[in-house]
Write an enzyme that holds these catalytic residues in place. Structure first.
Site, PDB file in Angstrom:
ATOM      1  N   GLY A  26      -5.558  10.508  -0.500  1.00  0.00           N
ATOM      2  CA  GLY A  26      -4.525  10.604  -1.638  1.00  0.00           C
ATOM      3  C   GLY A  26      -3.168  11.511  -1.231  1.00  0.00           C
ATOM      4  CG  ASP A  73     -12.348   0.332   0.270  1.00  0.00           C
ATOM      5  OD1 ASP A  73     -12.520   0.805  -0.710  1.00  0.00           O
ATOM      6  OD2 ASP A  73     -13.145  -0.087   1.052  1.00  0.00           O
ATOM      7  CG  LEU A  74      -6.104   5.490  -0.363  1.00  0.00           C
ATOM      8  CD1 LEU A  74      -4.058   4.580   0.047  1.00  0.00           C
ATOM      9  CD2 LEU A  74      -4.553   5.748  -2.205  1.00  0.00           C
ATOM     10  CG  ASP A  75      -5.587   7.550   2.215  1.00  0.00           C
ATOM     11  OD1 ASP A  75      -4.719   7.093   2.961  1.00  0.00           O
ATOM     12  OD2 ASP A  75      -5.590   8.326   1.730  1.00  0.00           O
ATOM     13  CD  GLN A  76     -12.797   6.417   2.613  1.00  0.00           C
ATOM     14  OE1 GLN A  76     -13.585   6.178   3.156  1.00  0.00           O
ATOM     15  NE2 GLN A  76     -12.602   7.272   1.211  1.00  0.00           N
TER      16      GLN A  76
END
Lengths: 299, 299, 299, 299
Positions: free
Chosen positions: A217, A242-245
């Protein structure tokens, strides 16, 4: 003349005995020299059984030799080569791709205001370190337009607000298509891309300025400072919904001390970010990266 | 049951088209599965033209299958397998070696007074990290005898002076032969071995507590301090008649500061030395190291 | 308003009891706040006995307070402050210097054809990471003139041959003087500077693309490749008349493998070089570096 | 004779002008030489305003000189010195502690079955690298009893089950008290300590075999493998009631690749763990660590 042309094949298949021999023999029986080969078997995979991965770089200079012509059924061309390979791959239940060295990848860079990663990519491309063209830079701010100008790369400003996001992403997609872009690099592009965008776009590599999976994040350096870590990092990964995943391609770290405030972590981190991003882009462009579930195999 | 037995082949030959396919096919035509394969082509070599290097790990569990028996001419055994491979290697002008996983390497450790590397190797062997036996420790001092005793390894003290060096080295060689030693590790053994000894001994790995080629010879940490370097290192290499000039297997470094005196460099360096030595020994035992002139290829 | 102005004092003296207290009290008795202080005692020095080094950053915002005025004998100014400090330093037999934060250092960059370090320094200066101005770039080739133009920095081309070297160096010195240069940075300037030049020039920081003291002189990456090292490095040091022998300010390294040819070592090394050079320049500009014989103390 | 005795003072207080001078002058006015001094001002703290931290190492050899006797009001002893310092600290609203170099810290090690960190600490203590005694090892299994015996350290086995946890922790606390333990080191002790235990115990340092804050809890290497990270790490921190949330003292990392399975990550990680743990213990024993909220300052 195609004497220097090379084809790079990337293969992923269920593991089985004799795979290296079968794949290598396919080319040697055509008289084509394998310049570089590497393979890996992943024992535990999300999809169940063991999987086999191989990267093969093949010299195409003898593609028109009688041996190749005969082996490919009377006519040798890149198409007949890939058609024949497709048959072999089908019999192995393999996913595969091929890239030709004389068909240079076209990369678009998306930016906001931070210049370091942008300069870095442009300089590396210029020096021949990144085997690609960069025909397009898109910013959601105008801040970096002059950088693009210095390197004589077209720059498009497409501002975005929550309301205009769908329209802006459509405009970005349109530019990517018009410019025949093969890879999108987010060089500190401070916008989350929608799942819808990602489904339509070519592969997207993002640089996260934190050591994932820690500090996901926003403001990862400030998080790192607050937690008092002694080492910070950066992570280049494929963007997913999926953010940063997304699957991690490359990471690196730098040592920090209590004496460094958040601003200094930002400064130290910048040197890590750009190196990590460049390494990831290079690995992708050299067709070394295979995604397997949440992991990547770097061949 | 030989189901888990593996053979590791190391090959070095002049480069030529189709080598990967020919080597891989040799095993696949016998129905033997290649578990791990890696190869490298060295373009510029001291010996002239490009050279090809390959490491192949082969599962022997199907060595007695009809396919293998037939392929090897009616009888399948390790000897018939290696004989057949020798023919192929001969046709490729290849140097090669093979090791079997159930024939565990026997390692002798030579020490003087410094315990850290010795403990380290013994612990790693005990934990299964180093695939070897350690049936023999030789010291030119008695200082580390009790360490050997704790791990129940025979310890021989063979003191050495300039006058007794030939006799002492002869005694060491005699012990190495009696114990069927495959590899000698100098774990901070503070003696220079003669060319004569090295010619008769199995391979010898040494740890130099400096970042070669800087700081050759004695007291490298003191040299490093005097020169004011900001990073120190350690180097594991094969011992050759030229002191600290042998092919480098592994190196690593640690950051230091002006505030550290020579004694502190020694302390920091110790942590680097033992890790570097262990990695080099492990790479050797896993048959990953090929020497090519003054360089090593790690497959 | 001078509220943000700071003075940074660097002191080197023979060691003696009470030095920290005496130096700190000097400022506290004037009511001036010490923002940052660090010190180091070097036990073994080339000059003999132990030496004491201290860096003190002093907030000058209360320099005109009655307490400071009285302590400085009736009038407070930077000159009266440094005069008073000079007396103290004299009584300690200390060498010392002072720099004021609102008197920004002026840095000249010397280049040949390699753009990476030049871009890097310009970008870091632009982002505020390097507390300096860069009013002057000198090249012995024209190759990088356009880079200077992009950043709107005056660029002078002064070609050099063995015959014209004295005249060229005189011209460089003249430019340095006219532009009031405080520091010269050799950003891959492919010329050896004469002792005569160095005596007349401000301090000169050089980046050597090898891990000194290994691989001195030309083509260090090719030397490193031939020796088969597993780690390469870069070294920033003050230029002295002995090539690549000056006091080391900063070093760093990167891991390499046998698979990388000399060209790839160059590529990997470039990322190390520019970071090492930038860190060294920054340390110098922040007045953290003291030279002590062949070593540096970084406070 | 106390000629070598040193006192190390650690101070934390609200920041104010003149603190370095006041603290340094306290000792110099007594004629006591400050051997080592470092300080740090933390601008943003959880407790609000800026805080000042200082570590002072003072040579006590002149504690009985007339100057010291007079300055301490007629009698000089360690007690009169610390009483006088307590007054100064009180006026600064400082928290502080003092340790004397000839009063060696007593460290207890808690273990389960994993020997590497235990051996490592024992060897470092033996070589003089860790300034402490180790009079006590406690295991919840008997597995490492023989290691303790080799080093002639008393070993107590205190098995634990969920039901017996309170009783076992009471027994551990009893042993710590009887042995006058100053520091507890969890060397891969596979039990979570209760808040109640931690409140009564001396400081506890734990090694977490993951790069916190990523991969908290059990099996961090397996988590790291599943997430496909390219770098793994280890974290030494003070144990607090919140598992793996205590202030971080030291961290380090190692590069890994897709080719390494979870078992190999464990092996690589072990080398990081023990070095990180040893550095943290050493920093604590040298009184370099100050806890400030969730962060540590290492002076």
């Amino acid at each position: 003349m195609s004497s220097a042309a090379r084809a790079t094949f990337l293969i992923a298949s269920p593991d089985a005995p004799g795979l290296v021999a079968r794949l290598a023999s396919f080319f040697s029986e055509l008289g084509l020299n394998i310049i570089d080969a590497s393979n890996h078997t992943e024992v535990f995979t999300e999809s169940g059984g063991p999987r086999f991965f191989m990267r093969l770089v093949v010299d195409l200079s003898r593609l028109e030799s009688p041996q190749a012509v005969q082996g490919l059924g009377g006519s040798s061309s890149r198409k007949s080569l890939t058609d024949a390979f497709a048959k072999l791959a089908g019999s192995l239940q393999a996913e595969w791709s091929v890239a030709f060295s004389d068909r240079v990848a076209r990369v678009a860079i998306l930016v906001t205001k931070e210049p370091v990663c942008l300069y870095d990519l442009l300089l590396r491309q210029q020096s021949g370190e990144l085997p690609c063209e960069i025909p397009l830079i898109i910013g959601n701010h105008t801040a970096l337009e002059s950088v693009a100008e210095n390197f004589r790369v077209p720059f498009f400003t497409l501002p975005v607000t929550p309301d205009t996001k769908p329209a802006q992403e459509a405009a970005v997609l349109d530019l990517l298509r018009r410019h025949h872009i093969d890879l999108v690099v987010l060089a500190r592009y401070m916008q989350v891309l929608t799942d819808d965008f990602l489904k339509q776009a070519p592969p997207v590599i993002n640089i996260h300025h934190g050591f994932l999976p820690a500090f996901q994040g926003a403001k990862p350096y400030h998080q790192a400072y607050a937690r008092g870590v002694k080492i910070i990092g950066a992570t280049a990964h494929y963007a997913t919904k999926d953010l940063d995943q997304g699957p991690i391609i490359e990471q690196d770290v730098a040592r920090v001390s209590h004496a460094m405030g958040p601003e200094e972590l930002v400064r130290v981190g910048r040197d890590v970010e750009r190196v990590v991003l460049a390494r990831a882009v290079r690995a992708h462009l050299e067709r070394r990266v295979v995604v397997e579930g949440r992991r990547t195999i770097i061949l």
